[in-house]
Design an enzyme around this catalytic site. Structure first.
Site, short mmCIF file in Angstrom:
data_model
loop_
_atom_site.label_atom_id
_atom_site.label_comp_id
_atom_site.label_asym_id
_atom_site.label_seq_id
_atom_site.Cartn_x
_atom_site.Cartn_y
_atom_site.Cartn_z
CD GLU A 226 11.72 33.99 23.68
OE1 GLU A 226 12.97 34.61 23.83
OE2 GLU A 226 11.30 33.14 24.30
CB CYS A 263 14.03 31.94 26.88
SG CYS A 263 12.40 31.79 26.86
#
Ligand code: NAP
Length: 486
Positions: A226, A263
């Protein structure tokens, strides 16, 4: 180095052989005990993490709560048991021209998993975070490469896992924690023949390098990385005509939350040129300029933020529209926002890159056709947000279709920061947001990354796993001859 890696992976392999035979209920008890042991570390763990990460106490308390909740969620999944996706197609010896064999399929653990802890979530995506919890839930052993930005925090959590291992009488090799600065340790772990999968959260360069390395092995293995996102936000005209200032206020908070070190931070905000966008931009700039800077996670992240922000600001056509106007130290990030035209944005892909920290770029489009063009030129994202009224959605069906291809989570009239941990959450998106958009790293379905399906053909009932036996002794949901039943 190689002797440490070899010994750890040998133990992880032996640990895997023993741990995979533990029942779902035993693994669930182990996960619950890890949560209990982490909580037992009390205030000392929070104090150490505060020193190592510069994150405030309230944020760390919340994150520790989330980490223990995640561990207990996976425990519930195991206790219930249906996550193995059992499918049974019974035999039909009378079928012509050929008899049909008895076939039964379920998910089984993939093998030892190497986990790279993230710097921006020292608990929830680090040593006992989702990657570790989901791999242990699946029945895999885990070797964590601790993040060098919080070694003491990581070691304390690893000790809590070791204690739970002893209490629950789990095999010793079920979990290991290694620390080491530099890439050599992580690369050796990824290359080790006993490693069967990798979980990673961090930079694009790190995730992509480890993905490439794993694919260069004689036996390639999956890397679930990720890697971040710019999380574009599209401001649609009717919503903007009614609440431009309110939306700006909301986004000033989201861009600067946790010094932008998420993120899911909104990094690109796309609107239509005109007075509503001007109202929005001036309010956003004014609000962001009021946010006091705070220390970033580590010196490397602060340095990267400064360099990447500067790179964007130095591009032709980019205007700084607001920034904190005061003293900023080297470890702090400057809350700031800039503007650019969509014409320039479309020509310069440097402007499409993530700036990890409290910074956003507002993009002014000539019209809705150009807004669609921007959506069609963006890379894969974790999230995309539409600030829109119902008539905006009816009038922009093509934009809606374009953004749904872009991302893993589509948000209406909200902010992308703040990720709910639940079954319907998707945290993962098309590359480069993650390396495999079919999976995610939030919620119980994260376990699916560390399993593989195994079919049993023509096995007698006694030799089948409990999940697939005729009597269904675990009482789980199964698809039997095309019908879901317990
Ligand atoms: P990182 O540099 O990607 O590091 C994460 C982990 O991966 C560390 O353990 C690191 O080892 C290892 N690693 C990185 N590149 C590697 C390689 N080529 N080979 C082997 N191992 C490698 O992430 P970070 O330290 O947390 O932050 C650095 C930058 O990543 C930030 O400035 C930010 O831009 C970005 N980031 C993004 C997110 C996001 O969610 N989008 C989250 C965190 C960071 P070492 O520590 O030994 O280097």
């Amino acid at each position: 180095m190689s002797s440490v890696v070899n010994a750890s992976m040998q133990a992880a392999q032996e640990g895997f052989w023993a741990y995979r035979r533990k029942s779902g209920k035993e693994r669930a008890a182990f996960l619950r005990e890890i949560a209990t042991q982490i909580e037992a570390l009390g205030q000392e763990l929070i104090a150490v993490a505060m020193t190592e990460t510069n994150l405030p106490e309230a944020r760390l308390l919340g994150e520790r709560g989330r980490t223990c909740f995640q561990l207990r969620t996976f425990a519930e999944l195991l206790t219930e048991g249906s996550w193995v996706d059992a499918i049974i197609d019974t035999a039909d010896p009378a079928r012509t021209p050929l008899p049909k064999p008895d076939l039964r399929k379920m998910n089984v653990a993939i093998g030892p998993v190497v986990v790279f802890g993230a710097s921006n979530f020292p608990f929830a995506y680090s040593t006992a975070g989702v990657d570790t919890a989901s791999a242990l839930a699946a029945g895999c052993s885990v070797v964590v490469k601790g993040h060098p930005a919080h070694p003491r925090t990581s070691t304390m959590v690893a000790q809590a896992i070791d204690k739970a291992t002893d209490i629950c009488q789990m095999p010793k090799g079920v979990f290991a924690h290694l620390l080491g600065d530099g890439f050599e340790l992580g690369q050796a772990l990824v290359m080790h023949p006993y490693t069967k999968a990798v979980g990673f959260t961090g930079s694009f360069s790190g995730g992509k390098a480890l993905f490439d390395l794993a694919n260069s092995r004689p036996e390639p293995i999956p890397v679930f990385a990720e890697m971040g996102s710019t999380n574009p936000v599209f401001l649609l005209p009717d919503a903007m005509s009614q609440r431009a200032e309110q939306i700006a206020q909301m986004y000033a908070g989201s861009v600067t939350l946790g010094m932008g070190q998420f993120c899911t931070k909104p990094g690109l905000i796309i609107g239509l040129k005109g007075s509503d966008l001007e109202t929005f931009s001036s309010k956003l700039s004014a609000e962001i300029a009021k946010v006091s800077p705070a220390g970033m996670l580590h010196a490397g992240i602060a340095k990267n933020f400064r360099a990447k922000r500067q790179e964007i600001l130095s591009q032709e056509g980019v205007q700084l529209s607001g920034e904190f106007d005061g003293q900023v130290t080297d470890i702090q990030g400057t809350p700031s926002v800039a503007e650019v035209s969509a014409d320039t944005f479309l020509k310069n892909t440097k402007l499409h890159q993530e700036v990890f920290g409290p910074f956003a770029l507002v993009i002014a489009c000539q019209d809705s056709a150009q807004m669609l063009e921007v959506a069609q030129h963006l890379e894969g994202q974790l999230t995309t947000t539409l600030m829109a009224n119902p008539n905006d959605l009816s009038d922009n069906q093509e934009l809606l279709a374009a953004v749904s291809l872009l991302c893993g989570r589509l948000i209406l009239n909200g902010v992308p920061t703040g990720v709910e941990v639940c079954g319907a959450m998707q945290h993962g998106g098309p590359f480069p947001a993650s390396t495999d958009s079919r999976f995610g790293s939030v919620g119980p379905s994260a376990v699916k990354r560390f399993v593989r399906p195994l079919s049993f053909q023509s096995f007698e009932d006694t030799f089948l796993p409990d999940e697939l036996k005729n009597a269904n002794p675990l009482g789980i949901w199964r698809l039997v001859d095309g019908e879901f039943k317990k």
